[in-house]
Motif scaffolding. Sequence first.
Motif, PDB file in Angstrom:
ATOM      1  N   GLU A   1       0.889  -1.112  -0.004  1.00 23.78           N
ATOM      2  CA  GLU A   1      -0.070  -0.102   0.027  1.00 23.78           C
ATOM      3  C   GLU A   1       0.958   1.440   0.020  1.00 23.78           C
ATOM      4  O   GLU A   1       0.198   2.181   0.106  1.00 23.78           O
ATOM      5  CB  GLU A   1      -0.893  -0.020   1.039  1.00 23.78           C
ATOM      6  N   ASP A   2       2.013   1.220  -0.073  1.00 22.25           N
ATOM      7  CA  ASP A   2       3.107   2.207   0.101  1.00 22.25           C
ATOM      8  C   ASP A   2       4.089   2.520  -1.155  1.00 22.25           C
ATOM      9  O   ASP A   2       5.143   3.092  -1.078  1.00 22.25           O
ATOM     10  CB  ASP A   2       3.709   2.301   1.304  1.00 22.25           C
ATOM     11  N   VAL A   3       3.210   2.279  -2.395  1.00 25.94           N
ATOM     12  CA  VAL A   3       4.075   2.132  -3.676  1.00 25.94           C
ATOM     13  C   VAL A   3       3.861   3.521  -4.226  1.00 25.94           C
ATOM     14  O   VAL A   3       2.673   3.948  -4.749  1.00 25.94           O
ATOM     15  CB  VAL A   3       3.734   1.197  -4.578  1.00 25.94           C
ATOM     16  N   TRP A   4       4.842   4.582  -4.252  1.00 28.15           N
ATOM     17  CA  TRP A   4       4.587   5.963  -4.739  1.00 28.15           C
ATOM     18  C   TRP A   4       4.771   6.004  -6.123  1.00 28.15           C
ATOM     19  O   TRP A   4       5.643   5.395  -6.656  1.00 28.15           O
ATOM     20  CB  TRP A   4       5.573   7.064  -3.931  1.00 28.15           C
ATOM     21  N   PHE A   5       4.180   6.892  -6.950  1.00 27.22           N
ATOM     22  CA  PHE A   5       4.259   7.284  -8.259  1.00 27.22           C
ATOM     23  C   PHE A   5       5.028   8.830  -8.163  1.00 27.22           C
ATOM     24  O   PHE A   5       4.486   9.691  -7.558  1.00 27.22           O
ATOM     25  CB  PHE A   5       2.972   7.291  -9.153  1.00 27.22           C
ATOM     26  N   TYR A   6       6.095   8.822  -8.783  1.00 30.57           N
ATOM     27  CA  TYR A   6       7.034  10.015  -8.727  1.00 30.57           C
ATOM     28  C   TYR A   6       6.998  10.953  -9.970  1.00 30.57           C
ATOM     29  O   TYR A   6       7.164  10.153 -10.986  1.00 30.57           O
ATOM     30  CB  TYR A   6       8.645   9.688  -8.200  1.00 30.57           C
ATOM     31  N   ALA A   7       7.222  12.036  -9.968  1.00 31.95           N
ATOM     32  CA  ALA A   7       7.419  12.756 -11.092  1.00 31.95           C
ATOM     33  C   ALA A   7       8.944  12.718 -11.490  1.00 31.95           C
ATOM     34  O   ALA A   7       9.056  13.033 -12.811  1.00 31.95           O
ATOM     35  CB  ALA A   7       7.172  14.160 -10.780  1.00 31.95           C
TER      36      ALA A   7
ATOM     37  N   SER B   1       9.770  13.941  -5.096  1.00 33.44           N
ATOM     38  CA  SER B   1       8.706  14.483  -6.100  1.00 33.44           C
ATOM     39  C   SER B   1       7.484  13.436  -6.412  1.00 33.44           C
ATOM     40  O   SER B   1       6.847  13.049  -7.406  1.00 33.44           O
ATOM     41  CB  SER B   1       9.632  14.323  -7.614  1.00 33.44           C
ATOM     42  N   GLY B   2       7.148  12.739  -4.984  1.00 36.67           N
ATOM     43  CA  GLY B   2       5.937  11.890  -4.990  1.00 36.67           C
ATOM     44  C   GLY B   2       4.704  12.510  -5.369  1.00 36.67           C
ATOM     45  O   GLY B   2       4.674  13.668  -4.743  1.00 36.67           O
ATOM     46  N   LEU B   3       3.826  12.316  -6.197  1.00 37.88           N
ATOM     47  CA  LEU B   3       2.678  12.565  -6.457  1.00 37.88           C
ATOM     48  C   LEU B   3       1.570  11.745  -6.100  1.00 37.88           C
ATOM     49  O   LEU B   3       0.588  12.533  -5.409  1.00 37.88           O
ATOM     50  CB  LEU B   3       2.494  12.603  -8.083  1.00 37.88           C
ATOM     51  N   PHE B   4       1.507  10.736  -5.707  1.00 34.53           N
ATOM     52  CA  PHE B   4       0.442   9.673  -5.267  1.00 34.53           C
ATOM     53  C   PHE B   4       0.820   8.416  -5.254  1.00 34.53           C
ATOM     54  O   PHE B   4       1.823   8.095  -5.824  1.00 34.53           O
ATOM     55  CB  PHE B   4      -0.876   9.988  -6.250  1.00 34.53           C
ATOM     56  N   LEU B   5      -0.046   7.702  -4.194  1.00 33.01           N
ATOM     57  CA  LEU B   5       0.200   6.332  -4.077  1.00 33.01           C
ATOM     58  C   LEU B   5      -0.667   5.462  -5.149  1.00 33.01           C
ATOM     59  O   LEU B   5      -1.942   5.844  -5.321  1.00 33.01           O
ATOM     60  CB  LEU B   5      -0.156   5.979  -2.482  1.00 33.01           C
ATOM     61  N   ILE B   6       0.027   4.535  -5.821  1.00 34.02           N
ATOM     62  CA  ILE B   6      -0.676   3.497  -6.663  1.00 34.02           C
ATOM     63  C   ILE B   6      -1.657   3.040  -5.931  1.00 34.02           C
ATOM     64  O   ILE B   6      -1.380   2.271  -4.925  1.00 34.02           O
ATOM     65  CB  ILE B   6       0.485   2.701  -7.280  1.00 34.02           C
TER      66      ILE B   6
END
Length: 236
Positions: free
Chosen positions: A45-51, A57-62
């Motif tokens: 539950e803690d996989v970040w999508f980065y810019a 630069s984390g935008l949101f969690l997948i």
Amino acid sequence: MIAAMKRLLLPILLLAFGSLLLLPPSLPASAEEQTEERYAVAAREDVWFYAAENEESGLFLIPYTYYVRVLREGTLFTAVRYLDDAAPYRSVTGFCKTEMLTFVDFVPARPYLRREITVTYTVEGDNPMGNGAFDKLEKRFVYYGTSYAGTARCFYVYADGMFGYVPASQDILYEKNTDYLKQVSGETEEPPAASPAVSPSPVQIVAICAAVLAVLAIAVLILRGKKPRVSPSEDF
């Protein structure tokens, strides 16, 4: 001379017959090349999508149990794409930490969470000049994932050609994927059935049969020392 010709003729005929048997089988006309697609799942539950390729630069969690398409795997960060360009959705490209992803060897049936949310905006206070028609407005957004600003929770969304954040005023409930669990647990799927061998075409079968009969007939005549009988119409 005749005996020498007999000795040379038989190997030549056998060589010609063998070459017919070695003809490559014809491939089915419907054979198609498949475009390779590779995916990785957010199995935690803690996989970040980065810019960018940094943790600032984390935008949101997948969304948990959903996938990103792998564009380029790296040692620390992997270039990925999430969602696709099918209105109202829009794809985004960025990065995930490689160690946080679980790579799979199949194309998932439901790789992305397709979810829209409605946010209600309410004007606070009295509006002496209006009738209240626009004191409450609703706006629909495409949901990508949840993010945090300190302890405040927000949603990363898209609408009208723009990305941004809205307050998380509700919980996002969705069905979880389970298709990756067998692979993660180490269980193996049943291997695909072996493709049946491709048989020679009817034309090749006829040619091979004719060659077999011709070789056998001529070989018998040569070994007996007799010439093939000439039909009466060929006599001079």
